[in-house]
Design a protein around this motif. Sequence first.
Motif, PDB file in Angstrom:
ATOM      1  N   TRP A 270     -17.352   1.765  -1.053  1.00 44.05           N
ATOM      2  CA  TRP A 270     -16.599   2.910  -0.537  1.00 44.05           C
ATOM      3  C   TRP A 270     -15.227   2.495  -0.023  1.00 44.05           C
ATOM      4  O   TRP A 270     -14.214   3.175  -0.257  1.00 44.05           O
ATOM      5  CB  TRP A 270     -17.389   3.590   0.580  1.00 44.05           C
ATOM      6  N   ILE A 271     -15.150   1.382   0.685  1.00 44.95           N
ATOM      7  CA  ILE A 271     -13.863   0.910   1.218  1.00 44.95           C
ATOM      8  C   ILE A 271     -12.925   0.541   0.077  1.00 44.95           C
ATOM      9  O   ILE A 271     -11.728   0.847   0.112  1.00 44.95           O
ATOM     10  CB  ILE A 271     -14.083  -0.278   2.177  1.00 44.95           C
ATOM     11  N   ARG A 272     -13.454  -0.082  -0.963  1.00 43.00           N
ATOM     12  CA  ARG A 272     -12.605  -0.485  -2.087  1.00 43.00           C
ATOM     13  C   ARG A 272     -12.062   0.761  -2.812  1.00 43.00           C
ATOM     14  O   ARG A 272     -10.881   0.813  -3.174  1.00 43.00           O
ATOM     15  CB  ARG A 272     -13.382  -1.367  -3.057  1.00 43.00           C
ATOM     16  N   LEU A 273     -12.920   1.759  -3.013  1.00 42.88           N
ATOM     17  CA  LEU A 273     -12.457   2.987  -3.659  1.00 42.88           C
ATOM     18  C   LEU A 273     -11.383   3.670  -2.823  1.00 42.88           C
ATOM     19  O   LEU A 273     -10.383   4.183  -3.361  1.00 42.88           O
ATOM     20  CB  LEU A 273     -13.638   3.932  -3.889  1.00 42.88           C
ATOM     21  N   ALA A 274     -11.583   3.684  -1.512  1.00 40.81           N
ATOM     22  CA  ALA A 274     -10.583   4.304  -0.631  1.00 40.81           C
ATOM     23  C   ALA A 274      -9.264   3.535  -0.687  1.00 40.81           C
ATOM     24  O   ALA A 274      -8.173   4.127  -0.701  1.00 40.81           O
ATOM     25  CB  ALA A 274     -11.108   4.356   0.802  1.00 40.81           C
ATOM     26  N   PHE A 275      -9.353   2.212  -0.747  1.00 37.47           N
ATOM     27  CA  PHE A 275      -8.144   1.383  -0.831  1.00 37.47           C
ATOM     28  C   PHE A 275      -7.387   1.654  -2.135  1.00 37.47           C
ATOM     29  O   PHE A 275      -6.165   1.842  -2.136  1.00 37.47           O
ATOM     30  CB  PHE A 275      -8.531  -0.091  -0.734  1.00 37.47           C
ATOM     31  N   LEU A 276      -8.129   1.681  -3.234  1.00 38.52           N
ATOM     32  CA  LEU A 276      -7.494   1.923  -4.531  1.00 38.52           C
ATOM     33  C   LEU A 276      -6.839   3.298  -4.578  1.00 38.52           C
ATOM     34  O   LEU A 276      -5.715   3.459  -5.063  1.00 38.52           O
ATOM     35  CB  LEU A 276      -8.528   1.783  -5.654  1.00 38.52           C
ATOM     36  N   ALA A 277      -7.544   4.309  -4.039  1.00 37.21           N
ATOM     37  CA  ALA A 277      -6.967   5.647  -4.002  1.00 37.21           C
ATOM     38  C   ALA A 277      -5.723   5.667  -3.126  1.00 37.21           C
ATOM     39  O   ALA A 277      -4.704   6.294  -3.466  1.00 37.21           O
ATOM     40  CB  ALA A 277      -8.004   6.649  -3.495  1.00 37.21           C
TER      41      ALA A 277
ATOM     42  N   SER B 236     -10.072  -8.501   5.629  1.00 39.33           N
ATOM     43  CA  SER B 236     -10.781  -7.893   4.494  1.00 39.33           C
ATOM     44  C   SER B 236     -10.089  -8.281   3.191  1.00 39.33           C
ATOM     45  O   SER B 236      -8.904  -8.641   3.175  1.00 39.33           O
ATOM     46  CB  SER B 236     -10.787  -6.373   4.634  1.00 39.33           C
ATOM     47  N   THR B 237     -10.815  -8.188   2.118  1.00 40.92           N
ATOM     48  CA  THR B 237     -10.238  -8.477   0.805  1.00 40.92           C
ATOM     49  C   THR B 237      -9.128  -7.486   0.476  1.00 40.92           C
ATOM     50  O   THR B 237      -8.134  -7.831  -0.163  1.00 40.92           O
ATOM     51  CB  THR B 237     -11.328  -8.425  -0.280  1.00 40.92           C
ATOM     52  N   GLU B 238      -9.276  -6.242   0.925  1.00 41.11           N
ATOM     53  CA  GLU B 238      -8.259  -5.224   0.675  1.00 41.11           C
ATOM     54  C   GLU B 238      -6.962  -5.562   1.383  1.00 41.11           C
ATOM     55  O   GLU B 238      -5.870  -5.438   0.796  1.00 41.11           O
ATOM     56  CB  GLU B 238      -8.760  -3.845   1.115  1.00 41.11           C
ATOM     57  N   LEU B 239      -7.062  -5.977   2.640  1.00 38.22           N
ATOM     58  CA  LEU B 239      -5.847  -6.363   3.354  1.00 38.22           C
ATOM     59  C   LEU B 239      -5.210  -7.582   2.706  1.00 38.22           C
ATOM     60  O   LEU B 239      -3.976  -7.683   2.609  1.00 38.22           O
ATOM     61  CB  LEU B 239      -6.171  -6.662   4.822  1.00 38.22           C
ATOM     62  N   LEU B 240      -6.025  -8.511   2.227  1.00 41.12           N
ATOM     63  CA  LEU B 240      -5.493  -9.682   1.529  1.00 41.12           C
ATOM     64  C   LEU B 240      -4.725  -9.259   0.278  1.00 41.12           C
ATOM     65  O   LEU B 240      -3.639  -9.787  -0.009  1.00 41.12           O
ATOM     66  CB  LEU B 240      -6.632 -10.630   1.159  1.00 41.12           C
ATOM     67  N   ALA B 241      -5.269  -8.293  -0.468  1.00 41.66           N
ATOM     68  CA  ALA B 241      -4.574  -7.812  -1.677  1.00 41.66           C
ATOM     69  C   ALA B 241      -3.225  -7.209  -1.314  1.00 41.66           C
ATOM     70  O   ALA B 241      -2.219  -7.439  -1.998  1.00 41.66           O
ATOM     71  CB  ALA B 241      -5.446  -6.786  -2.400  1.00 41.66           C
ATOM     72  N   LEU B 242      -3.179  -6.429  -0.230  1.00 44.50           N
ATOM     73  CA  LEU B 242      -1.922  -5.810   0.184  1.00 44.50           C
ATOM     74  C   LEU B 242      -0.918  -6.861   0.654  1.00 44.50           C
ATOM     75  O   LEU B 242       0.275  -6.804   0.303  1.00 44.50           O
ATOM     76  CB  LEU B 242      -2.186  -4.787   1.294  1.00 44.50           C
ATOM     77  N   LEU B 243      -1.390  -7.830   1.433  1.00 44.77           N
ATOM     78  CA  LEU B 243      -0.492  -8.887   1.920  1.00 44.77           C
ATOM     79  C   LEU B 243       0.033  -9.732   0.763  1.00 44.77           C
ATOM     80  O   LEU B 243       1.219 -10.102   0.737  1.00 44.77           O
ATOM     81  CB  LEU B 243      -1.229  -9.770   2.931  1.00 44.77           C
ATOM     82  N   ALA B 244      -0.829 -10.041  -0.199  1.00 50.77           N
ATOM     83  CA  ALA B 244      -0.384 -10.817  -1.363  1.00 50.77           C
ATOM     84  C   ALA B 244       0.660 -10.042  -2.155  1.00 50.77           C
ATOM     85  O   ALA B 244       1.679 -10.597  -2.584  1.00 50.77           O
ATOM     86  CB  ALA B 244      -1.575 -11.164  -2.250  1.00 50.77           C
ATOM     87  N   SER B 245       0.427  -8.738  -2.322  1.00 55.54           N
ATOM     88  CA  SER B 245       1.403  -7.924  -3.047  1.00 55.54           C
ATOM     89  C   SER B 245       2.738  -7.884  -2.314  1.00 55.54           C
ATOM     90  O   SER B 245       3.806  -7.978  -2.932  1.00 55.54           O
ATOM     91  CB  SER B 245       0.859  -6.508  -3.230  1.00 55.54           C
ATOM     92  N   LEU B 246       2.705  -7.725  -0.991  1.00 53.46           N
ATOM     93  CA  LEU B 246       3.944  -7.750  -0.201  1.00 53.46           C
ATOM     94  C   LEU B 246       4.669  -9.082  -0.362  1.00 53.46           C
ATOM     95  O   LEU B 246       5.899  -9.126  -0.491  1.00 53.46           O
ATOM     96  CB  LEU B 246       3.618  -7.495   1.276  1.00 53.46           C
TER      97      LEU B 246
END
Length: 553
Positions: A164-171, A26-36
């Motif tokens: 909804w998934i993006r909002l949950a990720f941001l929160a 998912s794009t959210e997991l990609l954002a987290l992995l990139a940040s790590l």
Amino acid sequence: MNAVAQATAPAAASRMAWLRRRPMISTELLALLASLFFTVACNYELWHTLVADLHAHARLVVAVFVFVTALQAFLLGLVLGRWTAKPLLTVLFATTAFAAYFMGTYKVYLDPDMIRNVLETDPGEASELVVSGLVLPLLGLAALPIVALWRLRLRRRTLLRAAWIRLAFLAGMLLLAAGGALLAFQDLSALARNHREVRYLVTPANYVASLSKVLLATPPGPAKPLQPIGEDAHELPRASGTRPRLLVFVLGETVRAQNWGLDGYIRQTTPRLSAMKDVINFPDVESCGTSTAVSLPCMFSPQGRHAYDAKMIRSHQSLLHVLQRAGVQVLWRDNQSGCKRVCDGLEFESTSNAADPALCNGKRCFDEILLSGLQARIVPDGRDRIVVLHMLGNHGPAYYQRYPPAFRRFTPTCDTEQLGDCSRQQIVNSYDNAVLYTDHVVASAIDLLRNQPGYDSALVYVSDHGESLGEDGLFLHGVPRAIAPSQQTHVPMVMWLSPGFAGQQGLDLACVRDAADASASHDNLFPTILGMFEVQTAIYDPKLDLLRRCKHA
């Protein structure tokens, strides 16, 4: 099935199998992995500063790790979409690799002033920073993650589900950042309050935020005209029979007082100036900033460091405009990256196209080029003049390129831009040779002025800022002024006044020599130079004029 179809079927099947083997996330997991990845692989200077310099305990380090990773993931979650994620992250990986390399090599802080320096760097300066040492960082921090990034497939979702998934990720990232902060809140708040500069070590947030500040402060389109200052400026009439005044202001680059022979350095790096008994040395001078982009506009402004306001300084005219308005002819000769708008609308000459084979190599010219042809530019015509010579000086890291072979006195030298390949002594030797050459250029300018029968002449030399040469692991310059070491803020300054110039001013030179031992700064330049031309204006501050108390009534 025909022969062509039979031949292409296995290849097509192979391609489909290769595509199916590409991981899907998912794009959210990609954002987290990139940040790590950024937090772990690209923030060595942050962790080194916290542990080795600030002696942070384990809980604070963990709190910073969680807070930074979550906050960067939140910010990435705001901008990464299924179609934008790969292009944006490709740019971030590449840019962050450069940032991490230069921060780790020279221990620089990527604050707005440093980003402004980067944006104003000319191609010659930039090319000196592209060295072989960049290969491994670019491979490990840019090329490999970019290849892995483009190997991924991003999961598709319906618009509503994606929202909804993006909002949950941001929160979730905000909650995680808050949890990290609460883990060591007292220590984290003390760190943010007492060591604010640390935020400029968090990569890539540091350069993204700093670049945004610089761009927001510089609207697109043509630069706005500078707002006038000193509109009431006028020169007092010279006494009958006196000659016009000529001041050569030599603006040095990256020379620090610690390596200045006249200031007591163990090496004699200023032999020619030391031999001139009429040269007055100022041993205790502080620069306005630690970079050209800050110091140059500041030293030509009435605000200076004591009332520093970067926006006001950059939007208003300079000392040179005030002098021109009062009737003094102004000429700026540049062997650097320009005058940072200090000379906007005034007479400007650059050495970038100079072709003197003895002084230029097609890319750069030695600073003596500033004196070449100067005599023809100062033919007396009855008017007072100021000529600013903006030197290349000791601009690093290529110190060995700042002086001709004849000035390679201190050896062995560091003959590469990659300072990590040299011992500290080699770096210092190259730097000192460049100081030795600066001494030669300034002394040659004084010799030229001694032989000006049509003028009463004077010269002022001052460096814009200093340089770190490995002390505390620091190299080059640009550390935020609040925490900058003295090597970057303590600069040399000398003054030479011909007997005629001193006589016009009614100056007691013995008094000037005594006064030179007192503390001074770039703030003194604006009123002192106005006073040297006897320019009257409401923005003249007599208390900061270094020569005023030595003038006869």
